[in-house]
Design a protein around this motif. Structure first.
Motif, short mmCIF file in Angstrom:
data_model
loop_
_atom_site.label_atom_id
_atom_site.label_comp_id
_atom_site.label_asym_id
_atom_site.label_seq_id
_atom_site.Cartn_x
_atom_site.Cartn_y
_atom_site.Cartn_z
N MET A 1 0.85 -1.17 0.00
CA MET A 1 0.00 0.00 0.00
C MET A 1 0.89 1.24 0.00
N PRO A 2 0.67 2.17 -0.91
CA PRO A 2 1.47 3.39 -0.91
C PRO A 2 1.04 4.32 0.23
N LEU A 3 2.02 4.85 0.95
CA LEU A 3 1.76 5.78 2.03
C LEU A 3 2.55 7.06 1.79
N GLY A 4 1.84 8.19 1.73
CA GLY A 4 2.50 9.48 1.65
C GLY A 4 2.96 9.89 3.03
N ILE A 5 4.11 10.49 3.12
CA ILE A 5 4.69 10.90 4.40
C ILE A 5 4.58 12.41 4.53
N VAL A 6 3.95 12.86 5.62
CA VAL A 6 3.78 14.28 5.90
C VAL A 6 4.82 14.70 6.92
N ILE A 7 5.59 15.75 6.57
CA ILE A 7 6.63 16.26 7.46
C ILE A 7 6.34 17.74 7.73
N ARG A 8 6.39 18.09 9.01
CA ARG A 8 6.12 19.47 9.43
C ARG A 8 7.42 20.19 9.75
N ARG A 9 7.52 21.41 9.21
CA ARG A 9 8.65 22.29 9.52
C ARG A 9 8.13 23.44 10.38
N SER A 10 8.73 23.61 11.54
CA SER A 10 8.34 24.71 12.43
C SER A 10 9.62 25.40 12.91
N PRO A 11 9.51 26.62 13.41
CA PRO A 11 10.71 27.32 13.87
C PRO A 11 11.40 26.56 15.00
N GLY A 12 12.72 26.59 14.98
CA GLY A 12 13.50 25.92 16.02
C GLY A 12 13.36 26.64 17.35
N VAL A 13 13.59 25.92 18.42
CA VAL A 13 13.44 26.49 19.76
C VAL A 13 14.77 26.95 20.34
N THR A 14 15.86 26.68 19.67
CA THR A 14 17.17 27.14 20.13
C THR A 14 17.82 27.96 19.03
N ASP A 32 2.60 10.02 -6.06
CA ASP A 32 4.00 10.43 -5.92
C ASP A 32 4.09 11.91 -5.55
N ALA A 33 5.09 12.24 -4.78
CA ALA A 33 5.35 13.63 -4.39
C ALA A 33 6.81 13.75 -4.02
N ASP A 34 7.34 14.96 -4.19
CA ASP A 34 8.72 15.22 -3.83
C ASP A 34 8.77 16.56 -3.11
N TRP A 35 8.51 16.52 -1.80
CA TRP A 35 8.52 17.70 -0.95
C TRP A 35 7.56 18.78 -1.45
N ARG A 36 6.35 18.36 -1.74
CA ARG A 36 5.31 19.28 -2.18
C ARG A 36 4.65 19.89 -0.93
N GLU A 37 4.49 21.21 -0.93
CA GLU A 37 3.87 21.90 0.20
C GLU A 37 2.38 21.59 0.23
N GLU A 81 19.21 12.31 7.16
CA GLU A 81 19.56 13.69 6.82
C GLU A 81 20.31 13.75 5.49
N THR A 82 20.07 14.87 4.76
CA THR A 82 20.78 15.14 3.51
C THR A 82 21.47 16.49 3.63
N ASP A 83 22.24 16.83 2.62
CA ASP A 83 22.92 18.13 2.60
C ASP A 83 22.12 19.18 1.84
N VAL A 84 20.97 18.82 1.30
CA VAL A 84 20.14 19.73 0.53
C VAL A 84 19.29 20.55 1.49
N THR A 85 19.32 21.88 1.38
CA THR A 85 18.61 22.72 2.35
C THR A 85 17.10 22.68 2.18
N ASP A 86 16.59 22.60 0.95
CA ASP A 86 15.13 22.59 0.78
C ASP A 86 14.54 21.19 0.94
N LYS A 87 15.37 20.15 0.96
CA LYS A 87 14.94 18.77 1.22
C LYS A 87 15.89 18.18 2.26
N PRO A 88 15.70 18.53 3.54
CA PRO A 88 16.69 18.16 4.55
C PRO A 88 16.71 16.68 4.92
N PHE A 89 15.67 15.94 4.54
CA PHE A 89 15.62 14.52 4.88
C PHE A 89 15.24 13.70 3.67
#
Length: 179
Positions: A1-14, A32-37, A81-89
């Motif tokens: 079964m295909p599962l889309g993964i939702v990742i939330r970006r929020s401001p850091g606390v430190t 399919d999706a590739d870091w679509r907002e 983790e990756t080295d790409v800033t707009d796709k950090p994982f």
């Protein structure tokens, strides 16, 4: 079964972390999706980071049953983790097996996120696990007939004299009780 993964970006606390990233949900049957907002609310943004297949194996049915017996049944998302800033994982894996998730958590390089299963996914995993699960019959071990009352002052060949032995007490060595 295909599962889309939702990742939330929020401001850091430190001051050392500009952003905080967390996997927060799954989308069963997603395309399919590739870091679509997906949505944005102020500084908090949710992304559909990718879609991976949830693969189930009959041999892992015990792990699925264990996961389903939790107070809140969950799927586990493995991120690296990756080295790409707009796709950090990079989304590596999604699994319903807590045992497999633990293996990835133990390596220390991957981030394993626990996400509550939607009701339809719980039913799908439960049906699969029940169809393939076989309870193992308990087999009581029998005690072997080894004698444990023998006293052994050391190990090794008794014919070879030994000056020291890790199993011998220092007081017996002083009395000259060597082999």
């Amino acid at each position: 079964m295909p599962l889309g993964i939702v990742i939330r970006r929020s401001p850091g606390v430190t001051r050392w972390a500009q952003w905080s990233w967390k996997a927060t949900g799954v989308l069963p049957g997603a395309g399919d999706a590739d870091w679509r907002e997906i949505r944005s609310d102020g500084d908090v943004t949710e992304f559909h980071a990718g879609t991976l297949p949830l693969e189930m194996h009959g041999a892992d049915s015990e792990a699925y049953m264990h996961g389903l017996s939790a107070e809140v049944p969950c799927v586990y998302v493995v991120l690296r983790e990756t080295d790409v800033t707009d796709k950090p994982f990079e989304v590596l894996l999604v699994t319903a097996s807590p045992y497999e998730a633990q293996d990835y958590a133990d390596n220390g390089e991957d981030l394993v996120e626990k996400i509550p299963m939607p009701d339809g996914l719980i039913a799908w995993v439960r049906d699969f696990a029940l169809a393939h699960h076989e309870d193992e019959e308990f087999k009581k071990r029998r005690r072997d007939k080894k004698r444990i009352d023998k006293v052994e002052d050391g190990i090794g060949d008794e014919r070879i004299s030994q000056m020291t032995d890790v199993y011998r007490s220092p007081s017996s060595a002083k009395r000259g009780r060597l082999h």
